[in-house]
Scaffold this motif. Structure first.
Motif, PDB file in Angstrom:
ATOM      1  N   ASP A 128      -4.520   9.282  13.942  1.00  0.00           N
ATOM      2  CA  ASP A 128      -4.853   9.374  12.245  1.00  0.00           C
ATOM      3  C   ASP A 128      -6.379   9.713  12.144  1.00  0.00           C
ATOM      4  O   ASP A 128      -7.126   9.431  12.305  1.00  0.00           O
ATOM      5  CB  ASP A 128      -3.600   8.648  11.093  1.00  0.00           C
ATOM      6  N   ASP A 129      -6.087   9.460  10.423  1.00  0.00           N
ATOM      7  CA  ASP A 129      -8.038   8.853  10.436  1.00  0.00           C
ATOM      8  C   ASP A 129      -9.254   8.349  10.780  1.00  0.00           C
ATOM      9  O   ASP A 129      -8.568   7.263  11.260  1.00  0.00           O
ATOM     10  CB  ASP A 129      -8.110   8.605   9.052  1.00  0.00           C
ATOM     11  N   ARG A 175     -12.256   8.219  -4.205  1.00  0.00           N
ATOM     12  CA  ARG A 175     -12.166   7.674  -2.104  1.00  0.00           C
ATOM     13  C   ARG A 175     -13.460   7.810  -1.679  1.00  0.00           C
ATOM     14  O   ARG A 175     -13.129   8.350  -0.628  1.00  0.00           O
ATOM     15  CB  ARG A 175     -11.047   8.369  -1.705  1.00  0.00           C
ATOM     16  N   LYS A 221      -1.787  16.514  11.207  1.00  0.00           N
ATOM     17  CA  LYS A 221      -1.417  16.348   9.900  1.00  0.00           C
ATOM     18  C   LYS A 221      -2.279  16.464   8.883  1.00  0.00           C
ATOM     19  O   LYS A 221      -3.709  16.020   9.119  1.00  0.00           O
ATOM     20  CB  LYS A 221      -1.350  15.146   9.795  1.00  0.00           C
ATOM     21  N   ASP A 231      -4.369  16.658   5.525  1.00  0.00           N
ATOM     22  CA  ASP A 231      -3.767  15.269   4.462  1.00  0.00           C
ATOM     23  C   ASP A 231      -5.006  15.802   3.115  1.00  0.00           C
ATOM     24  O   ASP A 231      -5.866  17.393   3.508  1.00  0.00           O
ATOM     25  CB  ASP A 231      -4.778  14.463   5.279  1.00  0.00           C
ATOM     26  N   GLY A 278      -0.712  10.458   1.117  1.00  0.00           N
ATOM     27  CA  GLY A 278       1.016  10.282   0.610  1.00  0.00           C
ATOM     28  C   GLY A 278       2.140  11.368   0.358  1.00  0.00           C
ATOM     29  O   GLY A 278       1.876  13.024   0.766  1.00  0.00           O
ATOM     30  N   ASP A 287       3.134   7.382   0.922  1.00  0.00           N
ATOM     31  CA  ASP A 287       2.310   6.686   1.389  1.00  0.00           C
ATOM     32  C   ASP A 287       3.180   5.065   1.980  1.00  0.00           C
ATOM     33  O   ASP A 287       2.450   3.861   1.820  1.00  0.00           O
ATOM     34  CB  ASP A 287       0.811   5.882   0.896  1.00  0.00           C
TER      35      ASP A 287
HETATM   36  C1  GLA Z   1      -3.722   9.057   3.157  1.00  0.00           C
HETATM   37  C2  GLA Z   1      -2.132   9.267   4.399  1.00  0.00           C
HETATM   38  C3  GLA Z   1      -2.523   8.340   4.857  1.00  0.00           C
HETATM   39  C4  GLA Z   1      -3.309   8.023   5.758  1.00  0.00           C
HETATM   40  C5  GLA Z   1      -4.750   8.150   4.973  1.00  0.00           C
HETATM   41  C6  GLA Z   1      -5.816   7.601   6.091  1.00  0.00           C
HETATM   42  O1  GLA Z   1      -3.594   7.914   2.700  1.00  0.00           O
HETATM   43  O2  GLA Z   1      -0.923   9.399   3.117  1.00  0.00           O
HETATM   44  O3  GLA Z   1      -1.138   8.696   5.781  1.00  0.00           O
HETATM   45  O4  GLA Z   1      -3.357   9.262   7.078  1.00  0.00           O
HETATM   46  O5  GLA Z   1      -4.851   8.965   4.224  1.00  0.00           O
HETATM   47  O6  GLA Z   1      -6.736   7.819   5.646  1.00  0.00           O
END
Ligand code: GLA
Length: 731
Positions: free
Chosen positions: A366-367, A443, A476, A478, A529, A548
């Motif tokens: 992920d991030d 953010r 993914k 986002d 989310g 989320d």
């Molecule tokens: C969002 C996504 C999470 C995650 C974060 C990462 O909130 O919904 O699942 O990927 O970003 O920063």
């Protein structure tokens, strides 16, 4: 034949298996009157229905009182300024500032299949699946033409609608509203169903009695949003899951929208849906064409559950595309809630090794893997690997993960730019920004101007390079803040009203490019989310991260609302850590898996920190996903009990299309003092088939399970659950 024209009656009819839709040409001028939509009927000559609303309607309008005529006429695509005072679908402003528009019939075409909408997502179908009526209407004074498209599906009670507006005149026009569909009806004591919420509480079901005036839900956040869903249904007040009439609309679009039901004089109802007009304005030069996105209309005479199953079938067969359309989705482990930004290759490989031992099929990073990103304050826009965290880069990491027998997937947030990024320092104009304003951060980030080809090309080139650098089989995508400061350096002043829509078109263009260049990629959309969980996104990604909020009990309600219209096969659902990072609740590991099982199943926690007992449960959970996931993914969904309604327990069931197997996902949320065992009538089985229960071994007919019911197992304690399988017994 599902679409036809009765020349004598001047009536167009669209039939689906259980519904009929009638449009009549009214008056010698050819206004499009909406005659009927509802249960299937054989008649064409039902113009008398127009009298229901406008008590004194005669087939020709009184030249001395044209206003009263338009004021009440149930119509298909209302203009404005000429006597129809309800919500307009089309609002047009001329150069001189006049604001009026009235559309009358010019011609029509009926043909098999359904044309794609240029640049927009839409449901699809061949000649064997559906038939289309295209009605061309015109305002001769403006020199403006609208082509109204209606597609009726052969096997589903669905009519899809959109409109294409063309300026055939000699001067530029401004569209200040261009909605996609309108449905005028008489009142049937309707309730309005909507899906509302906020971050981490998406798609809560709302049901309100429709009263006088306008009931509207909308988004002006630039995305369909967590707050309101581009969905509205009118359900008879007495409608339940299994009976009553329901008229639903869902918008195949991912940006600002309006969904509105209006009760006007004479208790007429007008339901409309389309791009939200307040943040919209489109300059249409001579010869210019504007295409509205599509609205899906579903009619059900079998209650809310009937509506749900129609949406599910339509989206699974005629919206979702790509290699994963009908394939099982890999179980995955995502590191976000396990590590947040605090990881390195070794930590990730620790998690991956534990996942591989348990049989999990894919690891998603992920991030935090790019630029200098160690928190959410920097680096969006700089899509280069952070080799300090990940020595050897993604190539090394993905090879190690592949060597464990797992696929590798990666997170991106392509629509964003951090002010603290090399991209922003080089191109501050790439962000949406109003000259003279510093721009609001969300953010810590700004939004890229996705309407610009050069901006998209720049980000896309980076994505392409990363995806070509390693074996990355899943992305993914986002999107973590709404749009504000909506102005583009690349648009003229009088075109800034186009920006919201152009932004959405830009996102679609980029996702389409991604799928074309990486045809085997599994794409999952996400927006903080489930902030952009809509049919538009489903055209590009067969699954979307639902929320989320990963607490199993909150998820019951979120997933119930999501599944009201979206198939279980589209909902990302992960087993997460306890106490829950969202609300600190603790629930048993087994229950968390049961809640996630019907969706695109995965884990999102540090597997290395599980107890040996929890770890030992994973292979069995994956086995359930392999064995029964397909029933949830492809079968008919029945909402049997709702925890958000009864405060005690939750039950959903999926029945395979051939009715040979049914899987009941039962969650016992709260223990209550009860003297008797709960008996739950099942649905959707074949009454004549005998089914064996995996719980008790008992064999009974589908009729017994449905009309008598299934005795739910008694459970002591809270937050427990059971998966009960009913399988047909060979006789
Ligand atoms: C969002 C996504 C999470 C995650 C974060 C990462 O909130 O919904 O699942 O990927 O970003 O920063």
């Amino acid at each position: 034949m599902s679409v036809s024209y009765n020349e004598k009656e001047r009536v167009f009819r669209l039939d689906t298996p259980g519904s009929t839709y009638l449009i009549g040409l009214v008056d010698e001028e050819g206004f499009l009157g909406h005659i009927y939509y509802g249960r299937r009927i054989p008649d064409d000559n039902m113009q008398y229905m127009l009298r229901v609303c406008s008590g004194n309607y005669v087939p020709f309008r009184d030249k001395g009182d044209q206003v009263s005529f338009l004021c009440d006429l149930p119509t298909e695509y209302p203009g404005c300024g000429l006597g129809d005072f309800r919500e307009s679908c089309l609002r047009v402003e001329t150069k001189s500032g006049a604001r009026a528009c009235g559309l009358t019939y010019v011609s029509h075409r009926i043909f098999g299949g359904k044309p794609a909408l240029p640049g927009l997502p839409a449901t699809y179908g061949g000649e064997q699946d559906c038939e289309t009526l295209e009605l061309t209407v015109r305002d001769a004074v403006l020199g403006l033409t609208a082509r109204l498209s209606y597609t009726a599906f052969e096997k589903l009670d669905v009519i899809c609608r959109s409109a294409q507006i063309e300026n055939n005149g000699g001067e530029s026009l401004k569209l200040t509203a261009a909605l996609s569909a309108c449905l005028d009806m008489d009142n049937r004591d309707f309730d309005v169903l909507t899906l509302h919420g906020n971050w981490a509480y998406e798609r809560m079901i709302g049901r309100e009695k429709l009263g006088w005036g306008k009931y509207r839900v909308s988004s002006n956040r630039g995305i369909s949003s967590a707050q309101e869903q581009p969905f509205m249904a009118l359900a008879e007040h007495t409608a339940t899951q299994s009976q009553g009439q329901v008229y639903a609309m869902n918008f195949v679009y991912s940006g600002n929208f309006l969904a509105q039901a209006e009760m006007s004089q004479q208790e007429q109802i007008r339901m409309v849906m389309g791009i939200e007009p307040e943040s919209f304005g489109w300059r249409l030069a001579p010869g210019g064409v504007f295409q509205t996105p599509e609205v899906v209309m579903v009619y059900s005479s079998r209650g809310i559950g009937g509506m749900t199953r129609t949406f599910h079938d339509l989206y699974r067969r005629h919206l979702v595309r790509g290699p994963y359309k009908d394939r099982p989705r890999p179980s995955l482990i995502n590191n976000w809630e396990a590590t947040y930004f605090d990881f390195d290759t070794e930590k990730l490989l620790d998690i991956a090794r534990t996942a591989a031992e348990s049989g999990i099929e894919m690891m998603v990073l992920d991030d935090g893997w790019f630029g200098r990103r160690s928190n959410d304050r920097s680096s969006l826009g700089d899509w280069t690997v952070n080799e300090e965290k990940l020595p050897g880069g993604l190539k090394y990491l993905s090879e190690q993960i592949n060597a464990l027998g797992m696929k590798f997937g990666l997170w991106f947030e392509p629509e964003m730019i951090s002010p603290d990024s090399d991209l922003y320092r080089a191109h501050p104009d790439y962000a949406l920004q109003i000259p003279g304003r510093s721009g609001s951060l969300g953010r810590w980030q700004k939004v890229l101007d996705m309407s610009r080809q050069d901006v998209r090309d720049c980000v896309y080139a980076q994505l392409h390079k990363i995806l070509s650098s390693a074996n990355i089989e899943y992305v993914k995508w986002d999107m973590n803040r709404p749009l504000t400061d909506v102005a583009s350096f690349a648009l003229d002043g009088d075109r800034q009203g186009e920006l919201h829509h152009r932004y959405v078109l830009g996102v679609y263009e980029m996702q389409e490019r991604l799928l074309r260049d990486f045809p085997n990629l599994l794409l999952e959309n996400c927006a903080s989310g489930g902030g952009r969980f809509d049919p538009g996104m489903l055209y590009y990604s067969p699954q979307i991260w639902t929320s989320d909020n990963t607490d199993a009990i909150d998820r019951l309600r979120i997933q119930e609302g999501t599944a009201l219209i979206y198939p279980l096969s589209t909902m990302g659902a992960h087993v997460a850590a306890c106490p829950s990072h969202t609300n600190s609740r603790s629930t048993p590991f087994a229950t968390r898996a049961l809640v996630s099982l019907p969706g695109c199943f995965g884990y999102e926690l540090d597997l290395t920190r599980l107890t040996p007992e929890e770890k030992a449960m994973i292979p069995g959970q994956l086995e359930d996903y392999r064995k029964y996931g397909w029933v949830f993914r492809t079968g008919d969904y029945y909402r049997l009990a709702s925890y958000s309604e009864n405060g005690e327990y939750d039950a959903l069931m999926a029945v395979s299309k051939d009715k040979r197997i049914a899987v009941l996902d039962y969650i016992h949320v709260m223990s209550r003092e009860r003297r008797k065992t709960l008996c739950l009538p099942l649905e959707g089985l074949d009454g004549a088939i005998l089914y064996r229960s995996s719980e008790t071994g008992e064999v009974h007919s589908g009729a017994a399970w449905m009309y008598g019911g299934l005795m739910l197992p008694k459970m002591k304690g809270d937050f427990l659950g059971k998966l009960i399988v009913l399988e047909a017994v060979e006789t």
